[in-house]
Scaffold this active site. Structure first.
Site, mmCIF file in Angstrom:
data_model
loop_
_atom_site.group_PDB
_atom_site.id
_atom_site.type_symbol
_atom_site.label_atom_id
_atom_site.label_comp_id
_atom_site.label_asym_id
_atom_site.label_seq_id
_atom_site.Cartn_x
_atom_site.Cartn_y
_atom_site.Cartn_z
ATOM 1 N N GLU A 183 0.294 5.286 0.500
ATOM 2 C CA GLU A 183 -0.650 6.347 0.853
ATOM 3 C C GLU A 183 -0.146 7.702 0.381
ATOM 4 O OE1 GLU A 183 -2.573 4.124 4.749
ATOM 5 O OE2 GLU A 183 -1.283 5.864 5.072
ATOM 6 N N CYS A 207 -4.053 0.645 -2.667
ATOM 7 C CA CYS A 207 -3.919 -0.554 -1.837
ATOM 8 C C CYS A 207 -2.862 -1.493 -2.425
ATOM 9 C CB CYS A 207 -5.245 -1.289 -1.759
ATOM 10 S SG CYS A 207 -6.625 -0.320 -1.150
ATOM 11 N N CYS A 218 -10.683 -2.740 -4.661
ATOM 12 C CA CYS A 218 -9.777 -3.825 -5.063
ATOM 13 C C CYS A 218 -10.564 -5.034 -5.572
ATOM 14 C CB CYS A 218 -8.870 -4.223 -3.910
ATOM 15 S SG CYS A 218 -7.577 -3.002 -3.594
ATOM 16 N N GLU A 222 -3.138 -4.642 -3.049
ATOM 17 C CA GLU A 222 -3.690 -5.546 -4.060
ATOM 18 C C GLU A 222 -3.651 -4.918 -5.447
ATOM 19 O OE1 GLU A 222 -4.952 -4.598 -1.099
ATOM 20 O OE2 GLU A 222 -6.663 -5.869 -0.557
ATOM 21 N N ASN A 271 0.842 -1.195 0.000
ATOM 22 C CA ASN A 271 0.000 0.000 0.000
ATOM 23 C C ASN A 271 0.879 1.247 0.000
ATOM 24 O OD1 ASN A 271 0.701 -0.701 2.679
ATOM 25 N ND2 ASN A 271 -1.076 0.328 3.537
ATOM 26 N N CYS A 289 -10.643 -4.209 0.051
ATOM 27 C CA CYS A 289 -11.715 -3.213 -0.012
ATOM 28 C C CYS A 289 -12.538 -3.404 -1.293
ATOM 29 C CB CYS A 289 -11.119 -1.804 0.040
ATOM 30 S SG CYS A 289 -10.339 -1.258 -1.494
HETATM 31 ZN ZN ZN Z 1 -8.181 -1.995 -1.661
#
Ligand code: ZN
Length: 129
Positions: free
Chosen positions: A46, A55, A90, A57, A44, A87
């Site tokens: 940010e 993310c 994703c 993924e 991830n 999430c």
């Molecule tokens: Zn995600």
């Protein structure tokens, strides 16, 4: 050739140090395996403008797709902080490239859970049926 799940987890654990998550402090690494057994990695990342974060993924999937890969077998998502269930964004992005039986292995500090994509996203958005 299919890789051992333990190997995927070991790689994900090493990737954790590459996470950039100063805001959430939720470290997540993902290892996605294509149907030829090649592994692709992501963490991830940010941003101070929260909505621009990505993310692990999607980071891993986009790297693989950028290399021309389109067929995937499974993804392992790991976090030492909490169980990293993917999430909604994703799930939808995985659905673009992965079959409904695509396996999602989620590894947290206390448990491991395995899902198929269709379990996590039973009614995916698709333009073409
Ligand atoms: Zn995600």
């Amino acid at each position: 050739m299919e890789n051992d799940l333990v190997r995927l987890q070991e790689i994900a654990e090493k990737l954790i140090s590459s996470c950039y998550c100063p805001y959430s402090e939720f470290h997540v690494a993902a290892v996605i395996e294509d149907t030829n057994g090649k592994l692709h990695f992501g963490v991830n990342v940010e941003n101070s403008s929260y909505g621009l974060a990505i993310c692990a993924e999607r980071s891993a999937l986009f790297k693989a797709v950028s290399e021309g890969i389109r067929d995937f077998r499974r993804i392992l998502v790991y976090s030492p902080d909490d169980l990293p269930i993917p999430c909604g964004a994703c799930r939808q992005v995985l659905a673009e490239f992965c079959r409904e039986d695509f396996q999602i292995v989620v590894v947290g500090p206390e448990e491991t859970r395995t899902f198929t994509l269709v379990q996590l996203l039973p009614h995916r958005f698709k333009i073409c049926p």
